[in-house]
Motif scaffolding. Structure first.
Motif, PDB file in Angstrom:
ATOM      1  N   GLU A  46       0.836  -1.208   0.000  1.00  0.00           N
ATOM      2  CA  GLU A  46       0.000   0.000   0.000  1.00  0.00           C
ATOM      3  C   GLU A  46       0.871   1.258   0.000  1.00  0.00           C
ATOM      4  N   PHE A  47       1.995   1.201   0.694  1.00  0.00           N
ATOM      5  CA  PHE A  47       2.860   2.390   0.750  1.00  0.00           C
ATOM      6  C   PHE A  47       3.667   2.553  -0.532  1.00  0.00           C
ATOM      7  N   VAL A  48       3.999   1.430  -1.165  1.00  0.00           N
ATOM      8  CA  VAL A  48       4.666   1.536  -2.473  1.00  0.00           C
ATOM      9  C   VAL A  48       3.693   2.199  -3.451  1.00  0.00           C
ATOM     10  N   ALA A  49       2.416   1.786  -3.411  1.00  0.00           N
ATOM     11  CA  ALA A  49       1.404   2.396  -4.297  1.00  0.00           C
ATOM     12  C   ALA A  49       1.277   3.889  -3.986  1.00  0.00           C
ATOM     13  N   GLU A  50       1.228   4.224  -2.698  1.00  0.00           N
ATOM     14  CA  GLU A  50       1.115   5.647  -2.321  1.00  0.00           C
ATOM     15  C   GLU A  50       2.313   6.449  -2.816  1.00  0.00           C
ATOM     16  N   SER A  51       3.476   5.837  -2.790  1.00  0.00           N
ATOM     17  CA  SER A  51       4.691   6.570  -3.193  1.00  0.00           C
ATOM     18  C   SER A  51       4.645   6.975  -4.663  1.00  0.00           C
ATOM     19  N   ARG A  52       3.853   6.251  -5.464  1.00  0.00           N
ATOM     20  CA  ARG A  52       3.772   6.580  -6.895  1.00  0.00           C
ATOM     21  C   ARG A  52       3.153   7.958  -7.112  1.00  0.00           C
ATOM     22  N   THR A  53       2.422   8.444  -6.097  1.00  0.00           N
ATOM     23  CA  THR A  53       1.776   9.759  -6.237  1.00  0.00           C
ATOM     24  C   THR A  53       2.712  10.880  -5.787  1.00  0.00           C
ATOM     25  N   LEU A  54       3.893  10.520  -5.305  1.00  0.00           N
ATOM     26  CA  LEU A  54       4.802  11.541  -4.739  1.00  0.00           C
ATOM     27  C   LEU A  54       5.967  11.835  -5.670  1.00  0.00           C
ATOM     28  N   LYS A  55       6.380  13.105  -5.630  1.00  0.00           N
ATOM     29  CA  LYS A  55       7.566  13.493  -6.416  1.00  0.00           C
ATOM     30  C   LYS A  55       8.769  13.722  -5.497  1.00  0.00           C
ATOM     31  N   ALA A  56       8.475  13.959  -4.209  1.00  0.00           N
ATOM     32  CA  ALA A  56       9.565  14.223  -3.263  1.00  0.00           C
ATOM     33  C   ALA A  56       9.260  13.513  -1.951  1.00  0.00           C
ATOM     34  N   SER A  57      10.298  13.281  -1.171  1.00  0.00           N
ATOM     35  CA  SER A  57      10.119  12.630   0.139  1.00  0.00           C
ATOM     36  C   SER A  57       9.268  13.508   1.047  1.00  0.00           C
ATOM     37  N   ASN A  58       8.559  12.885   1.968  1.00  0.00           N
ATOM     38  CA  ASN A  58       7.878  13.644   3.022  1.00  0.00           C
ATOM     39  C   ASN A  58       8.207  12.969   4.359  1.00  0.00           C
ATOM     40  N   LYS A  59       7.524  13.387   5.434  1.00  0.00           N
ATOM     41  CA  LYS A  59       7.876  12.858   6.768  1.00  0.00           C
ATOM     42  C   LYS A  59       7.664  11.360   6.859  1.00  0.00           C
ATOM     43  N   LYS A  60       6.726  10.849   6.048  1.00  0.00           N
ATOM     44  CA  LYS A  60       6.387   9.427   6.125  1.00  0.00           C
ATOM     45  C   LYS A  60       7.250   8.582   5.181  1.00  0.00           C
ATOM     46  N   LEU A  61       7.358   9.016   3.926  1.00  0.00           N
ATOM     47  CA  LEU A  61       8.028   8.199   2.907  1.00  0.00           C
ATOM     48  C   LEU A  61       9.301   8.883   2.410  1.00  0.00           C
ATOM     49  N   ASP A  62      10.398   8.162   2.523  1.00  0.00           N
ATOM     50  CA  ASP A  62      11.683   8.681   2.062  1.00  0.00           C
ATOM     51  C   ASP A  62      11.975   8.039   0.704  1.00  0.00           C
ATOM     52  N   LEU A  63      12.175   8.869  -0.316  1.00  0.00           N
ATOM     53  CA  LEU A  63      12.323   8.375  -1.684  1.00  0.00           C
ATOM     54  C   LEU A  63      13.747   8.525  -2.179  1.00  0.00           C
ATOM     55  N   ASP A  64      14.181   7.571  -2.960  1.00  0.00           N
ATOM     56  CA  ASP A  64      15.470   7.635  -3.649  1.00  0.00           C
ATOM     57  C   ASP A  64      15.374   8.763  -4.704  1.00  0.00           C
ATOM     58  N   ASP A  70       6.328   5.592 -12.333  1.00  0.00           N
ATOM     59  CA  ASP A  70       6.375   4.310 -13.062  1.00  0.00           C
ATOM     60  C   ASP A  70       7.386   3.337 -12.481  1.00  0.00           C
ATOM     61  N   ASP A  71       8.421   3.897 -11.886  1.00  0.00           N
ATOM     62  CA  ASP A  71       9.499   3.052 -11.365  1.00  0.00           C
ATOM     63  C   ASP A  71       9.788   3.482  -9.918  1.00  0.00           C
ATOM     64  N   PRO A  72       8.876   3.111  -8.981  1.00  0.00           N
ATOM     65  CA  PRO A  72       9.016   3.602  -7.604  1.00  0.00           C
ATOM     66  C   PRO A  72      10.281   3.052  -6.953  1.00  0.00           C
ATOM     67  N   ARG A  73      10.931   3.898  -6.179  1.00  0.00           N
ATOM     68  CA  ARG A  73      12.137   3.490  -5.439  1.00  0.00           C
ATOM     69  C   ARG A  73      12.063   4.122  -4.053  1.00  0.00           C
ATOM     70  N   LEU A  74      11.522   3.352  -3.108  1.00  0.00           N
ATOM     71  CA  LEU A  74      11.415   3.861  -1.731  1.00  0.00           C
ATOM     72  C   LEU A  74      12.689   3.530  -0.980  1.00  0.00           C
ATOM     73  N   ARG A  75      13.096   4.455  -0.122  1.00  0.00           N
ATOM     74  CA  ARG A  75      14.183   4.093   0.797  1.00  0.00           C
ATOM     75  C   ARG A  75      13.595   3.657   2.130  1.00  0.00           C
ATOM     76  N   ARG A  76      12.614   4.397   2.621  1.00  0.00           N
ATOM     77  CA  ARG A  76      12.108   4.067   3.961  1.00  0.00           C
ATOM     78  C   ARG A  76      10.662   4.528   4.141  1.00  0.00           C
ATOM     79  N   LEU A  77       9.884   3.697   4.859  1.00  0.00           N
ATOM     80  CA  LEU A  77       8.632   4.148   5.470  1.00  0.00           C
ATOM     81  C   LEU A  77       8.970   4.414   6.935  1.00  0.00           C
ATOM     82  N   THR A  78       8.798   5.665   7.348  1.00  0.00           N
ATOM     83  CA  THR A  78       9.100   6.031   8.736  1.00  0.00           C
ATOM     84  C   THR A  78       7.911   5.669   9.628  1.00  0.00           C
ATOM     85  N   SER A  79       8.174   5.094  10.773  1.00  0.00           N
ATOM     86  CA  SER A  79       7.132   4.764  11.774  1.00  0.00           C
ATOM     87  C   SER A  79       5.965   3.966  11.217  1.00  0.00           C
ATOM     88  N   PRO A  80       6.210   2.801  10.640  1.00  0.00           N
ATOM     89  CA  PRO A  80       5.094   2.002  10.128  1.00  0.00           C
ATOM     90  C   PRO A  80       4.002   1.753  11.175  1.00  0.00           C
TER      91      PRO A  80
END
Ligand SMILES: O=C(O)CCC(=O)C(=O)O
Length: 306
Positions: A46-64, A70-80
């Motif tokens: 669910e968080f990988v799907a949510e990350s597709r809507t983001l262009k930059a990291s926020n407090k919750k999702l840290d992005l590469d 199209d090609d999501p690359r998450l580094r971290r979900l903070t405080s799952p």
């Protein structure tokens, strides 16, 4: 004074508990049930799907930096734990909580959680470090429990841990000139550490890693074609407290400090080698004033009266 009790639902074998204490870590192959693993994987998706809507990291999702819709690359979900009921249940009551209770006694204290993805095709290395400098506590009981959500082999940047390092030196994680916090052990200190003895913890999805906050550990980049999600949750003994104002303590989420398992909260607090019965935890409310507390004749019949 309160005393910890054994966890009634013992999950670890005595050998696994002994290995944790002697070596500072333990790996439990495929420890998580298929049902739990599916729940954790579904939540993570669910968080990988949510990350597709983001262009930059926020407090919750840290992005590469290379992340795209199209090609999501998450580094971290903070405080799952704060963001999904399945993570909260797993960490605060489920299998991770049970393992924490086996190692720390009941009750134990939850500190924080994170989900490190280490994406395929070059997901970042984690340099050699120890955790306790990031979030110092009043003792060295804090430990982190990790769950691999996918199968992890040597090419995927598994956790590498130096056996026995948990009781050794605590290294400086500032740059050589002391100017900035690098969060990694100085290259000049690395020759003192027997890095060749590091054990790399690989295993099938659902394997659990546990490491003590003093362990020297790190991981190589993930150069494989498969992502390596690792759900991490940190706990301490019930009478171990984070030192607020130092490191990440205080930036750990609303559930931080929660007691898990059964039993009363600790009163006994040891700081600087001296033990005191400390006041209750009023961080979630209940504190009034010294006047209110001291002037209640039922509570304090002997106080000074003129
Ligand atoms: O994700 C990893 O491989 C290690 C993570 C870690 O050591 C940390 O977050 O402190």
């Amino acid at each position: 004074m309160t005393a910890t009790t054994k966890n009634e639902l013992q999950v670890l074998t005595p050998e696994q508990v002994q290995s944790y204490h002697e070596r500072g870590y333990v790996l439990i192959d495929g420890a998580v049930s298929d049902a739990w693993l599916r729940r954790l994987q579904t939540a993570s998706d669910e968080f990988v799907a949510e990350s597709r809507t983001l262009k930059a990291s926020n407090k919750k999702l840290d992005l590469d930096p290379a992340h795209t819709a199209d090609d999501p690359r998450l580094r971290r979900l903070t405080s799952p734990v704060e963001h999904h009921p399945s993570f909260a249940e797993f960490t605060l009551q489920g299998p991770a909580a049970q393992i924490a209770l086996d190692l720390l006694g009941s009750p134990a204290r939850y500190h924080h959680s994170k989900l490190n993805y280490k994406w395929s095709g070059g997901g970042e290395a984690v340099e050699w470090h120890q955790d306790i400098q990031y979030w110092p506590h009043t003792d060295f009981t804090p430990l982190t429990i990790g769950v691999y959500l996918n199968d992890v082999d040597d090419k995927m940047g598994p956790m590498g841990i130096v056996p026995g390092s948990h009781t050794g030196e605590l290294y400086n994680l500032y740059a050589d000139d002391d100017s900035t916090w690098t969060g990694s052990i100085r290259t000049t200190d690395l020759p003192q550490i027997n890095l060749d003895s590091a054990e790399y913890l690989t295993g099938p999805a659902g394997s659990i890693t546990v490491h003590n906050c003093g362990c020297v550990h790190g991981s190589t980049p993930n150069n494989s074609g498969r992502v390596r999600p690792l759900l991490l949750q940190t706990y301490s003994a019930h009478d171990s407290y984070p030192l607020l104002g130092v490191g990440a303590n205080g930036a750990t989420g609303r559930a931080s400090g929660m007691l898990i398992g059964g039993g009363d909260p600790a009163r006994s607090l040891t700081v600087g080698g001296r033990t005191m019965p400390a006041a209750p935890d009023w961080s979630r409310g209940g504190y009034t004033t010294i006047f209110d507390v001291q002037q209640d004749p039922k509570e304090n019949p002997t106080h000074l009266r003129t």
